[in-house]
Design an enzyme around this catalytic site. Structure first.
Site, mmCIF file in Angstrom:
data_model
loop_
_atom_site.group_PDB
_atom_site.id
_atom_site.type_symbol
_atom_site.label_atom_id
_atom_site.label_comp_id
_atom_site.label_asym_id
_atom_site.label_seq_id
_atom_site.Cartn_x
_atom_site.Cartn_y
_atom_site.Cartn_z
ATOM 1 N N CYS A 8 0.821 -1.206 0.000
ATOM 2 C CA CYS A 8 0.000 0.000 0.000
ATOM 3 C C CYS A 8 0.852 1.253 0.000
ATOM 4 O O CYS A 8 2.005 1.233 0.440
ATOM 5 C CB CYS A 8 -0.884 0.045 1.242
ATOM 6 S SG CYS A 8 -2.013 -1.337 1.352
ATOM 7 N N GLY A 34 0.615 -0.253 -5.098
ATOM 8 C CA GLY A 34 -0.676 -0.932 -5.043
ATOM 9 C C GLY A 34 -1.519 -0.529 -6.227
ATOM 10 O O GLY A 34 -1.677 0.665 -6.495
ATOM 11 N N ASN A 108 -0.867 1.172 5.873
ATOM 12 C CA ASN A 108 0.085 0.352 5.114
ATOM 13 C C ASN A 108 0.752 -0.618 6.075
ATOM 14 O O ASN A 108 1.365 -0.186 7.049
ATOM 15 C CB ASN A 108 1.130 1.277 4.469
ATOM 16 C CG ASN A 108 2.246 0.527 3.742
ATOM 17 O OD1 ASN A 108 3.303 1.072 3.526
ATOM 18 N ND2 ASN A 108 2.021 -0.721 3.368
ATOM 19 N N GLY A 109 0.645 -1.913 5.798
ATOM 20 C CA GLY A 109 1.268 -2.924 6.668
ATOM 21 C C GLY A 109 0.259 -3.984 7.043
ATOM 22 O O GLY A 109 -0.841 -4.039 6.488
ATOM 23 N N CYS A 244 12.030 -2.836 6.944
ATOM 24 C CA CYS A 244 11.959 -3.894 5.922
ATOM 25 C C CYS A 244 13.065 -3.677 4.888
ATOM 26 O O CYS A 244 13.033 -2.704 4.130
ATOM 27 C CB CYS A 244 10.595 -3.850 5.241
ATOM 28 S SG CYS A 244 10.509 -4.909 3.781
ATOM 29 N N TYR A 250 13.535 -4.039 -3.507
ATOM 30 C CA TYR A 250 12.538 -4.155 -4.568
ATOM 31 C C TYR A 250 11.411 -3.131 -4.507
ATOM 32 O O TYR A 250 11.063 -2.536 -5.524
ATOM 33 C CB TYR A 250 11.926 -5.569 -4.528
ATOM 34 C CG TYR A 250 10.767 -5.773 -5.471
ATOM 35 C CD1 TYR A 250 10.969 -6.022 -6.821
ATOM 36 C CD2 TYR A 250 9.456 -5.707 -5.003
ATOM 37 C CE1 TYR A 250 9.895 -6.198 -7.689
ATOM 38 C CE2 TYR A 250 8.386 -5.893 -5.859
ATOM 39 C CZ TYR A 250 8.608 -6.133 -7.199
ATOM 40 O OH TYR A 250 7.552 -6.306 -8.043
ATOM 41 N N CYS A 390 6.463 -13.624 4.593
ATOM 42 C CA CYS A 390 6.443 -12.331 5.291
ATOM 43 C C CYS A 390 5.069 -12.151 5.922
ATOM 44 O O CYS A 390 4.059 -12.386 5.262
ATOM 45 C CB CYS A 390 6.704 -11.199 4.302
ATOM 46 S SG CYS A 390 6.481 -9.562 5.050
ATOM 47 N N CYS A 444 12.409 -12.763 5.938
ATOM 48 C CA CYS A 444 12.107 -13.644 4.806
ATOM 49 C C CYS A 444 13.364 -14.380 4.325
ATOM 50 O O CYS A 444 13.256 -15.366 3.589
ATOM 51 C CB CYS A 444 11.435 -12.879 3.673
ATOM 52 S SG CYS A 444 12.233 -11.335 3.260
HETATM 53 FE FE1 SF4 Z 1 10.429 -7.052 4.559
HETATM 54 FE FE2 SF4 Z 1 11.094 -9.644 4.386
HETATM 55 FE FE3 SF4 Z 1 10.790 -8.469 6.799
HETATM 56 FE FE4 SF4 Z 1 8.669 -8.896 5.200
HETATM 57 S S1 SF4 Z 1 9.953 -10.468 6.169
HETATM 58 S S2 SF4 Z 1 9.128 -7.035 6.386
HETATM 59 S S3 SF4 Z 1 9.559 -8.573 3.154
HETATM 60 S S4 SF4 Z 1 12.355 -8.004 5.220
#
Ligand code: SF4
Length: 470
Positions: A8, A34, A108-109, A244, A250, A390, A444
């Site tokens: 988002c 989004g 967002n989140g 993040c 990306y 994630c 992740c």
């Molecule tokens: Fe970002 Fe990966 Fe953490 Fe999700 S798990 S917040 S995609 S770093």
């Protein structure tokens, strides 16, 4: 161009006669975050109007829609459904009326305790009209309305767990806040005397807005006609930055500053680091557009291998593209991404990709490269292998659908039909950003989740009752 989706984007303006117009333009700059729905809510100081719809910003609003919303304060939202399915009731900003008046919320989140909170409310007879986690925020607000708190918004935020960058519009104020981990970006800007808040700073540049600063983990801003008031709404022990890292890899646009760093500069550093960790003999470096470009520049600079354009992306293939059922995978990839045969034919190619998730679309691109005559293909990935889901707002598939889960690099290279693959290491990735490694989420890649995961997490967690009816 990988198999993960954006989530988002938020944009808000307080105290400007063209607030709605600015929000509309700001949402264009955030469209990459989004594409399923968009919405704007505005206030004249007593009521809140809003307009939401499914689709791209350009499809959701007409000139009369914007004129009808015209006010001095507004918030906007573009959405990909990370919680709740893609339907218009889940589009944001969400607008409700409670005992203190109307309020609009844009989020967002992902809230990791949303299911728990919703269960508590439903057990007390509350009725929910959407299946997204944002609605628990308005129920919490309504619940504390009668409690005479100095700052009911701060109280509500302190009850939330997980990832939330938030904008809340009330008739007399704009609230902007980040979770204590600041998993998602949110920045503050100025436009003359007006205040502006955006998920990404690329939207500021487009509108000649001066970038002021990031909104900090656990910070709440009250923006009113009297000015801006900042405070920390949670106990200082809860503030643990865990940004993040995928925003840099990306999600964010390269022309944004995120968590204090230029996204383009970080991606170029990732490419340089990738060349140091995984050098190879090759004739040319090419990027998978668009997110691989900055890292490809870095790889080429560090390795002294010339950079060229290997793929041309069609900008006119939208989300409605239907995969042809009979065509082979390579040709369906080429509808979106054509190969520059002249650049790759007979050459040893280094291909820079930001990440590989399921591997199926990457395999299509590699097949297309091979079909265009590439002699050797060395895939270099400017992130570590994605092995875990994630829970903070990115729609990755489950672990067993992730190509890197339980497979060696050699097995992945064989699946993709390429000569070699090299992923960036986790320490190498974290060496490319300016804040300490402990200030980033890498769950992740590592499986180490900085925020506890709720028992019923998942995109459709809030829909379990509805689903179980069928
Ligand atoms: Fe970002 Fe990966 Fe953490 Fe999700 S798990 S917040 S995609 S770093």
């Amino acid at each position: 161009m990988t198999e993960k989706r954006e989530y988002c984007g938020l944009f808000g303006v307080f105290g400007h006669p063209d607030a709605v117009e600015r929000v509309y333009l700001g949402l264009f700059a955030l469209q990459h975050r989004g594409q399923e729905s968009a919405g704007i809510a505005s206030t004249d100081g007593s009521t809140i109007k809003h307009h939401v719809g499914m689709g791209l910003v350009r499809d959701v609003f007409t000139r009369p829609d914007l004129e009808a919303l015209r006010n001095r304060a507004a918030i906007g939202h573009v959405r990909y459904s990370t919680t709740g399915s893609s339907r218009v009731e889940n589009a944001q900003p969400m607008v409700v009326r409670y005992s203190r008046g109307p309020v609009a919320v844009a989020h967002n989140g992902n809230l990791t305790n949303a299911r728990l909170l919703r269960d508590e409310f439903e057990a007390r007879g509350s009725i929910f009209r959407t299946t997204n986690d944002t609605e628990v925020i308005v129920h919490l607000l309504a619940g504390v309305a009668s409690q005479n708190l100095a700052d009911p918004y701060a109280y509500v935020l302190d009850r939330l767990e997980g990832a939330y960058s938030l904008l809340i519009l009330a008739p007399d104020r704009l609230i902007a806040a980040c979770d204590p981990y600041k998993l998602r970006p949110l920045s503050l800007g100025r436009l003359g005397d007006a205040y502006v808040v955006s998920s990404e700073t690329c939207a500021f540049d487009m509108l000649n807005i001066t970038r002021v600063r990031d909104i900090e983990p656990g910070e709440i801003l009250h923006i009113t006609e009297a000015g801006l008031r900042s405070s920390t709404y949670c106990h200082p022990d809860r503030v643990r930055p865990s940004h993040c890292i995928f925003e840099h890899i990306y999600f964010s646009r390269p022309d944004s500053y995120v968590f204090g760093d230029s996204v383009h500069a970080v991606r170029r550093n990732l490419g340089r680091q990738l060349a140091r960790e995984h050098p190879t003999e090759a004739d040319v470096v090419v990027a998978i557009p668009d997110t691989g470009h900055s890292a490809a520049v870095g790889y080429a600079l560090e390795s002294n291998i010339p950079l060229d354009i290997g793929f041309i992306r069609s900008h006119y293939v939208g989300r409605t593209f239907i995969q042809p059922s009979q065509a082979d995978r390579a040709s369906s990839v080429q509808v979106k991404l054509n190969i520059m045969r002249e650049v790759v034919e007979g050459k040893r190619i280094v291909v820079i990709e930001d990440s590989v998730v399921r591997g199926t679309t990457t395999r299509g691109k590699m097949e297309a490269l091979r079909a265009a005559g590439a002699r050797e293909i060395h895939l270099r990935v400017s992130s570590p292998p994605v092995r875990h889901p994630c829970f903070y707002g990115i729609d990755f598939p489950t672990s067993n659908e992730l190509i890197a889960s339980g497979r060696t690099p050699k097995e992945i290279a064989d699946f993709l039909g390429i000569d070699s693959i090299g992923y960036l290491s986790v320490p190498g990735t974290l060496s490319c950003v300016s804040r300490p490694p402990s200030h980033y989420c890498t769950a992740c890649f590592t499986g180490r989740y900085p925020v506890p995961i709720g028992a019923h997490m998942g995109k459709y967690a809030m829909e379990r009752h509805q689903l179980s009816m069928f």
